[in-house]
Design a protein around this motif. Structure first.
Motif, PDB file in Angstrom:
ATOM      1  N   SER A 176      33.520  -0.356 116.847  1.00  0.00           N
ATOM      2  CA  SER A 176      34.350  -1.277 116.051  1.00  0.00           C
ATOM      3  C   SER A 176      34.357  -2.673 116.664  1.00  0.00           C
ATOM      4  O   SER A 176      34.357  -3.686 115.943  1.00  0.00           O
ATOM      5  CB  SER A 176      35.781  -0.744 115.968  1.00  0.00           C
ATOM      6  N   ALA A 177      34.349  -2.723 118.000  1.00  0.00           N
ATOM      7  CA  ALA A 177      34.322  -4.022 118.677  1.00  0.00           C
ATOM      8  C   ALA A 177      33.045  -4.781 118.314  1.00  0.00           C
ATOM      9  O   ALA A 177      33.079  -5.987 118.027  1.00  0.00           O
ATOM     10  CB  ALA A 177      34.412  -3.834 120.183  1.00  0.00           C
ATOM     11  N   LEU A 178      31.908  -4.045 118.306  1.00  0.00           N
ATOM     12  CA  LEU A 178      30.626  -4.668 117.958  1.00  0.00           C
ATOM     13  C   LEU A 178      30.641  -5.152 116.512  1.00  0.00           C
ATOM     14  O   LEU A 178      30.130  -6.237 116.204  1.00  0.00           O
ATOM     15  CB  LEU A 178      29.487  -3.668 118.175  1.00  0.00           C
ATOM     16  N   LYS A 179      31.227  -4.348 115.624  1.00  0.00           N
ATOM     17  CA  LYS A 179      31.312  -4.713 114.195  1.00  0.00           C
ATOM     18  C   LYS A 179      32.048  -6.046 114.017  1.00  0.00           C
ATOM     19  O   LYS A 179      31.569  -6.957 113.332  1.00  0.00           O
ATOM     20  CB  LYS A 179      32.028  -3.598 113.437  1.00  0.00           C
ATOM     21  N   TYR A 180      33.219  -6.143 114.634  1.00  0.00           N
ATOM     22  CA  TYR A 180      34.013  -7.363 114.452  1.00  0.00           C
ATOM     23  C   TYR A 180      33.443  -8.537 115.247  1.00  0.00           C
ATOM     24  O   TYR A 180      33.658  -9.694 114.879  1.00  0.00           O
ATOM     25  CB  TYR A 180      35.482  -7.105 114.806  1.00  0.00           C
ATOM     26  N   HIS A 181      32.706  -8.237 116.319  1.00  0.00           N
ATOM     27  CA  HIS A 181      32.028  -9.308 117.037  1.00  0.00           C
ATOM     28  C   HIS A 181      30.946  -9.942 116.156  1.00  0.00           C
ATOM     29  O   HIS A 181      30.777 -11.170 116.141  1.00  0.00           O
ATOM     30  CB  HIS A 181      31.406  -8.788 118.339  1.00  0.00           C
ATOM     31  N   GLU A 182      30.226  -9.086 115.410  1.00  0.00           N
ATOM     32  CA  GLU A 182      29.206  -9.593 114.486  1.00  0.00           C
ATOM     33  C   GLU A 182      29.843 -10.414 113.366  1.00  0.00           C
ATOM     34  O   GLU A 182      29.333 -11.465 112.974  1.00  0.00           O
ATOM     35  CB  GLU A 182      28.408  -8.428 113.895  1.00  0.00           C
ATOM     36  N   ILE A 183      30.974  -9.893 112.857  1.00  0.00           N
ATOM     37  CA  ILE A 183      31.697 -10.633 111.806  1.00  0.00           C
ATOM     38  C   ILE A 183      32.170 -11.982 112.341  1.00  0.00           C
ATOM     39  O   ILE A 183      32.058 -13.023 111.671  1.00  0.00           O
ATOM     40  CB  ILE A 183      32.893  -9.808 111.286  1.00  0.00           C
ATOM     41  N   TYR A 184      32.694 -11.941 113.568  1.00  0.00           N
ATOM     42  CA  TYR A 184      33.160 -13.181 114.210  1.00  0.00           C
ATOM     43  C   TYR A 184      32.015 -14.183 114.358  1.00  0.00           C
ATOM     44  O   TYR A 184      32.164 -15.373 114.041  1.00  0.00           O
ATOM     45  CB  TYR A 184      33.757 -12.847 115.577  1.00  0.00           C
ATOM     46  N   LYS A 185      30.851 -13.694 114.790  1.00  0.00           N
ATOM     47  CA  LYS A 185      29.695 -14.559 114.999  1.00  0.00           C
ATOM     48  C   LYS A 185      29.210 -15.154 113.682  1.00  0.00           C
ATOM     49  O   LYS A 185      28.952 -16.362 113.581  1.00  0.00           O
ATOM     50  CB  LYS A 185      28.577 -13.777 115.677  1.00  0.00           C
ATOM     51  N   VAL A 186      29.071 -14.285 112.649  1.00  0.00           N
ATOM     52  CA  VAL A 186      28.608 -14.746 111.333  1.00  0.00           C
ATOM     53  C   VAL A 186      29.600 -15.741 110.727  1.00  0.00           C
ATOM     54  O   VAL A 186      29.207 -16.785 110.176  1.00  0.00           O
ATOM     55  CB  VAL A 186      28.393 -13.551 110.379  1.00  0.00           C
TER      56      VAL A 186
END
Length: 470
Positions: free
Chosen positions: A302-312
């Motif tokens: 989940s951390a990776l998922k939201y990190h990607e969302i944050y980056k995008v």
């Protein structure tokens, strides 16, 4: 007549209230009708009143373009109404400010204030000062906000007084002067309660003020009051934007308090609302909080998922910012081209004036030559020479005045008193000189003409005597 003006004002108010409740497309359509109405107002007071109402409405989507501000400026220039032109310049400055072009924004705001000062309408000036307060450094922002408060008291517009008071509190909060920030936030809160009793207070302002109080008490380490104001802000929320701001305040509060579960709860709510709105900044903040929260819990997927969302989301927001900056640069270039066109027009006007001056000089020289030629003939008598001499010297005197006037205007800043005193001093020098030159020139020419006429008379007499002897 007075009744007709009131009816027009009532119609305009109803139209502009409707303006705030429609979709962006419908709002733009109504804005076009508003511009037509503004063009057809027959008095300055009605034009200004219409624009004052418009500035107090929610102009959703209309601040992303320079079209409407430029139209308002054009109307103000055509109707010679500096108040209308000033508001147009302020809207244009607001556009550039939103697009991160601070120098251009300040340039238009300063133009707006200079135009507004021509009539010094307090209702116009307080709105212009309010614009300036958001795009100035800390000290200037406080100075302009205090001017807004003084004028708002004069015009009895409590909503603007609240706006300026909160702005001062926000500046002190950024400066980390939390005691002063709290003082102004509390003043804004009390005035907002008064406005609420009158039925004129908005939830958006309520949430912002309560959030400011919560953030300030949190910095002053009064967690009990901080949490109370954050929850009051949540309770006062009515729109999605209100809830997002309230959730953000609570999420940051619990994050600083190291309360992982509450931080997750409010950041999740903020993320869901931000995802369905256009508030990219809050989506970035929420996704970052969720990423850090899941990482702390050990949920790496989940951390990776939201990190990607944050980056995008961050890249997207940066891309939008770059696009807006590009649009701002293009608009700046358009403004530069306009300035160049105005400069060329000014140069053409200067060239035209130079040609006129040359024609005047040529006419004066021609007049002098004609005057001298005429003075050598017997046709001209003493009265005619005296008259032409006075005319020639008066033309020379007025030509000198014509050349000196622009320089005197710059030197005295077009002050009537100083212009008059300067012209009197110049006249005190030139008038005696004028009389001496006039006396010397006319006297010489008259004497010369007398000699010519006398010589001609003697010649005629001699011819007659010769003919009589024959």
């Amino acid at each position: 007549m007075h009744k007709n003006i009131l009816n027009k004002k009532t119609t305009l108010i109803v139209l502009l209230i409707l303006f705030t409740t429609l979709t962006a497309t419908a709002q733009k359509r109504i804005a076009d009708h508003f511009l037509q109405m503004l063009r057809h107002q027959k008095t300055d007071s009605l034009q200004t009143e219409a624009l004052l109402i418009w500035t107090d409405t929610e102009n959703a989507g209309l601040d992303d373009s320079t079209y409407y501000p430029n139209q308002i400026i054009a109307i103000g220039q055509k109707e010679q109404n500096p108040d209308v032109e000033a508001i147009g310049q302020a809207f244009l400055g607001y556009y550039f400010g939103k697009n991160d072009n601070q120098p251009k924004a300040l340039e238009h705001f300063l133009k707006a204030i200079q135009l507004g000062e021509k009539r010094n309408n307090p209702r116009i000036m307080l709105r212009l000062y309010n614009f300036m307060s958001y795009y100035s450094d800390a000290n200037k922002s406080i100075e302009y906000s205090q001017k807004v408060i003084a004028l708002a008291k004069q015009t009895k517009e409590l909503n603007w007084q609240i706006e300026a008071t909160y702005q001062i509190g926000g500046v002190y909060f950024v400066l980390k002067q939390y005691d002063l920030a709290l003082q102004y936030f509390q003043q804004a809160y009390n005035m907002n309660l008064l406005l609420k009793r009158k039925g004129k207070q908005t939830s958006d302002r309520d949430v912002i003020i309560l959030s400011g109080l919560g953030q300030t008490f949190n910095k002053l380490h009064n967690s009990t009051l901080a949490l109370a104001y954050f929850r009051l802000g949540l309770r006062a929320s009515k729109t999605n934007d209100d809830y997002i701001k309230a959730f953000y305040g609570l999420a940051t509060y619990f994050k600083e308090a190291h309360n992982v579960d509450s931080t997750f709860y409010y950041s999740s709510k903020m993320y869901k609302l931000a995802e369905s709105s256009s508030l990219d900044r809050y989506k970035v903040l929420a996704s970052k909080m969720l990423y850090e929260n899941y990482k702390e819990k050990g949920d790496l997927a989940s951390a990776l998922k939201y990190h990607e969302i944050y980056k995008v989301s961050t890249d997207s927001m940066n891309s939008i910012t770059k696009t807006k900056k590009l649009e701002s640069m293009l608009m700046q270039e358009k403004e530069r081209q306009k300035e160049l066109a105005e400069k060329r027009e000014q140069e053409n006007e200067t060239h035209k004036n130079n040609l006129e001056y040359a024609a005047i000089a040529l006419g004066l020289v021609s007049f002098v030559i004609l005057f001298l030629l005429l003075s050598h003939t017997i046709i001209a008598n003493q009265k005619l020479i005296n008259f032409l001499g006075v005319v020639a010297l008066l033309i020379a005197f007025e030509l000198l005045n014509l050349f000196l006037h622009p320089y005197l205007g710059q030197l005295t800043h077009h002050s009537p008193i100083f212009m008059l005193l300067t012209m009197v001093c110049i006249a005190a020098i030139l008038v005696p000189l004028h009389h001496k030159i006039e006396h010397w020139t006319v006297h010489k020419l008259v004497e010369k003409n007398k000699k010519i006429r006398l010589a001609a008379a003697k010649k005629t007499i001699k011819q007659l005597e010769t003919e009589s002897h024959n």
